[in-house]
Motif scaffolding. Structure first.
Motif, PDB file in Angstrom:
ATOM      1  N   VAL A 157       0.857  -1.189   0.000  1.00 16.65           N
ATOM      2  CA  VAL A 157       0.000   0.000   0.000  1.00 16.65           C
ATOM      3  C   VAL A 157       0.887   1.231   0.000  1.00 16.65           C
ATOM      4  CG1 VAL A 157      -1.797   1.278   1.243  1.00 16.65           C
ATOM      5  CG2 VAL A 157      -1.784  -1.224   1.272  1.00 16.65           C
ATOM      6  N   THR A 158       0.574   2.185  -0.867  1.00 21.13           N
ATOM      7  CA  THR A 158       1.382   3.391  -0.951  1.00 21.13           C
ATOM      8  C   THR A 158       1.068   4.348   0.190  1.00 21.13           C
ATOM      9  OG1 THR A 158       2.035   5.227  -2.397  1.00 21.13           O
ATOM     10  CG2 THR A 158      -0.271   4.612  -2.398  1.00 21.13           C
ATOM     11  N   GLY A 159       2.044   5.190   0.529  1.00 18.21           N
ATOM     12  CA  GLY A 159       1.817   6.221   1.526  1.00 18.21           C
ATOM     13  C   GLY A 159       0.924   7.322   0.975  1.00 18.21           C
ATOM     14  N   ARG A 163      -3.971   5.849   0.436  1.00 15.43           N
ATOM     15  CA  ARG A 163      -3.753   4.463   0.860  1.00 15.43           C
ATOM     16  C   ARG A 163      -4.142   3.499  -0.274  1.00 15.43           C
ATOM     17  NH1 ARG A 163      -1.239   6.819   4.200  1.00 15.43           N
ATOM     18  NH2 ARG A 163      -1.321   6.570   6.465  1.00 15.43           N
TER      19      ARG A 163
END
Length: 202
Positions: A157-159, A163
């Motif tokens: 999951v990307t910052g 999200r």
């Protein structure tokens, strides 16, 4: 809205049956589904929902659609399979990324009882296989449910506030999360063309 101009379902309509996704996945195949996934990630990136400097990794167990009664001895079961199918399965199961510095990427287990339990579980999965779902493996879910057949879904999951799930990998339930981490980060870079400065995982 009705007719050809209607593009989206109304909010009060019944959602599609869950089997629609399964049928579509079989019909389109993995490559097409992955193209859809990457296209959605690209749209999220264009909308500013993705921050590529930080990635969060986690995994969750997914109960297999197979009962404990489907377990059988692995060797006789494998001998019944076509030779080419069996060799393909062995190749794919052993084609896993590992850290070159640790001789294969296996994290050192904690000492004591946990180490013995892991060894016993690994031996059990080497000996037994589910006839219904050979890709599943025996895992201990928790104290109340005990042993069950399961898969493990690994997620990156990307910052940022969005999200956004960037990539997903599914393995057998007993597969170590640390051995998938490098591959998840690599797919994050491939899908977003952004190299993270920080990776957060349990």
């Amino acid at each position: 809205m009705t007719g050809r101009n209607k593009r989206f379902s109304d909010i009060d309509e019944m959602p599609p049956d869950h089997s629609i996704l399964s049928k579509a996945r079989r019909r389109f195949g993995r490559d097409v589904c992955e193209q859809f996934f990457r296209h959605v990630v690209m749209l999220c990136e264009k909308a500013g929902l993705i921050e590529g400097n930080k990635v969060f990794l986690d995994a969750t167990l997914l109960k297999a659609n197979a009962s404990m009664d489907s377990l059988t001895e692995r060797r006789p079961y494998q001998e019944l399979q076509a030779l080419e199918q069996y060799l393909d399965r062995v190749w794919s199961e052993n084609e896993t990324p590992g850290d070159p510095g640790d001789g294969g990427g296996n994290p050192a287990p904690p000492p004591g009882q946990k180490e013995n339990k892991r060894k016993d579980k690994a031996k059990t999965n080497e000996r037994l296989v589910s006839k219904t779902d050979p890709d599943a493996s025996l895992v201990t879910y928790n104290d109340s449910r005990g042993l069950l057949l399961a898969h493990k879904v690994h997620i990156a999951v990307t910052g940022g506030p969005g999200r956004i799930v960037i990539t997903v990998e599914t393995t057998s339930g007993c597969f170590p999360e640390a051995r998938v981490a490098a591959d998840l980060v690599g797919r994050h870079i491939w899908n977003t063309h952004l190299k993270p400065q920080e990776v957060v995982a349990e």
